[in-house]
Structures are given as C-alpha cells and as structure tokens.
Write an enzyme that holds these catalytic residues in place. Sequence first.
Site, PDB file in Angstrom:
ATOM      1  N   ASP A  16       0.829  -1.213   0.000  1.00  0.00           N
ATOM      2  CA  ASP A  16       0.000   0.000   0.000  1.00  0.00           C
ATOM      3  C   ASP A  16       0.864   1.265   0.000  1.00  0.00           C
ATOM      4  OD1 ASP A  16      -1.991  -1.954   0.449  1.00  0.00           O
ATOM      5  OD2 ASP A  16      -1.811  -1.688   2.611  1.00  0.00           O
ATOM      6  N   ASN A 159     -17.405  -6.131  -0.764  1.00  0.00           N
ATOM      7  CA  ASN A 159     -16.677  -5.669   0.411  1.00  0.00           C
ATOM      8  C   ASN A 159     -16.648  -4.152   0.526  1.00  0.00           C
ATOM      9  OD1 ASN A 159     -16.043  -8.428   0.408  1.00  0.00           O
ATOM     10  ND2 ASN A 159     -14.055  -8.054   1.331  1.00  0.00           N
ATOM     11  N   GLU A 196     -11.127  -0.420  -3.955  1.00  0.00           N
ATOM     12  CA  GLU A 196     -10.408   0.141  -2.813  1.00  0.00           C
ATOM     13  C   GLU A 196      -9.150   0.864  -3.295  1.00  0.00           C
ATOM     14  OE1 GLU A 196      -9.494  -3.284  -0.413  1.00  0.00           O
ATOM     15  OE2 GLU A 196      -7.711  -3.793  -1.592  1.00  0.00           O
ATOM     16  N   HIS A 260      -2.958  -1.100  -5.322  1.00  0.00           N
ATOM     17  CA  HIS A 260      -2.912  -0.078  -4.268  1.00  0.00           C
ATOM     18  C   HIS A 260      -1.837   0.960  -4.592  1.00  0.00           C
ATOM     19  CE1 HIS A 260      -4.435   0.926  -0.139  1.00  0.00           C
ATOM     20  NE2 HIS A 260      -3.603   1.909  -0.442  1.00  0.00           N
TER      21      HIS A 260
END
Length: 318
Positions: A16, A159, A196, A260
């Site tokens: 990340d 999610n 995400e 990410h």
Amino acid sequence: MSQTQWPNPLIEQRADPYIYRHFDGYYYFTASVPEYDRLEIRRSATLGGLSHAEPAVVWHKHQHGEMSALIWAPELHFIDKKWYLYFAAAHSPEIVDGLFQHRMFVLECADGNPLTGTWIEKGRIRTPLDTFSLDATHFFHQGRHYYVWAQNDPDIRGNSNLYLAEMATPWSLKTPPSMLSKPELPWETNGFWVNEGPAVLRHGQRLFITYSASATDANYCIGLLWADINDDITDPRAWHKLPQPVFRTHWQNRQFGPGHNSFTLSENGEDVLVYHARSYTEITGDPLYDPNRHTRIKVFHWDEEGMPRFGEPPADHA
C-alpha cells in the site's frame, strides 16, 4: 533519473505504498508494514534514495480499543501548513460477517519535519455508515478539499465501494458521500468484490481516480475513473469507468497482483506510478499475511487523447 536506474522492487515488504514529493525537495514515503502495528515515515532527496532511507516510527497501535489492530495503508498529506497521516485501524483482527472491522483515522503534526515532530491523534473520520472503511486519500481541487475512500454498504453486494466527499476540516466531512464506483465488472469481482485504494491524478482537462479491485492475490488489479475538471465531481454522473483494468498481473514478467497505487514525479518531472506487487503466486494461507507485496515504481506516459498509459509491470531487477 530514468526508471532503469531504480531497483525493482524499490522497497521490500512494504504494501500500500504512498510517495509524496514536498516543496522542501524531499520525497516522503509511507506504507503498511508486515506487522500492521505502527506508522513509519522515511524521506530522501531522491526517489531512488527511498530504498535505503532509514524509517522513523511516528506512532504505534494502541494496546486496546479502536486503533489496536491491523494498521493499514497510511498516507502522508500536507494540508494548510500541517502534516496529516490518514490510515485505517480495527479494534480486533477478527473477521465478522466476511469483513474486517476497520474504520478510518487521522493524526496531525504541526512541526516542520514529520519524522521528528509531535503527532496528535485527531480521531476517527466519521461517515454516515458505521461500517468497514479504509484507504482514504485527500486532494485539493477548484479551491476545495476532498476525501476519497473505500467503504462497505450492507445493501450493496461486495466488500467496498468508492466514495467522495468535500471536507470541512482535515478530520471531518462537509458534504454527504457520493458513491463513485462499486465492484460490478468481472475483473472487479475475482475472489472478492472490491473497489479500494483510490489515488487521484490530474492531467489536462481531466481528473482521474485509480483504484484496486478483486482479491489481493494475482487477481488484484488497477481500474480507472475519470471526470472533466469543470464538472461537479460530487455528482456520480460526472465520473466514467473504463471497462477494463489499466494495470494488471503480468505472467511472463512474474509480477502478480499489482495494485494499491499512488502517484509522484521523478526528479526530471516524469510521471511515476507507485504500486505493490508480488513476484510469485504460491501463497500459503491468507494472502493478506504474506509479507512480500513489495513497493515498486515505474514511469508512465499519456496518449494523444490525454489518457494515462501505465504499460505493464516490469520484471524484478537489481
């Protein structure tokens, strides 16, 4: 410096990744550590120098309570002459109803050097839904501060979806969230239904948001949303989703699950994609606890229509 001079991976066992180039001339780096127990920052006068810069631990997780487990995806931002660290944390590592229990938090530092300054907990950033939420980022656009993040809506399959809101302060929202994207395409729903890790990029007359989709194994990949810079970006209708991922696993190069991401500039002003990826697929147990999602960087370019072209993740090299 050209990308061939950067080692790949740039930094091992840092997932990340977020790199910020400040006006003081330094590059600042934050990421998830394998232990998920602390926040650390490193800096370097050069992008490549981050690979051997000494990290400074600026915060540890609590022993108990809402910031005591699974510290994920920190980002360092400089807003109104202060430093802010956005991150996600949970009160327990347990999975409940198929989801971790993360919420979003922020720290503030008023000192000039965020590696040595005093960090103050500003608390949780609250949204209308009290649900699994993470991966927040900040950007400034048309005179306003915005917050983009991923969150679960119990009424929507999956999610997490991507949301955007204007900010009242660096630790609170001003407007109701707008849902920009949800996992719905085949490449967004492999293993898990996930949107995400948003990252914001401007170029020409467009504002872009990249995001990561699917499970965090070899299925993980990067998608792209874009809007006209003059449109109302809080209106979901202003945003367009590309039908295919823009960066994904490359089997020949042995690069699996790139995602990410964040963005920065090289010393020469080249656009640089920052991301993590593994160099193997054989994972024992939960991919989340495999520590070898390494930080990697590469130069990317723009086509004649003003769209980013990220290419393919290059193979490992020293």
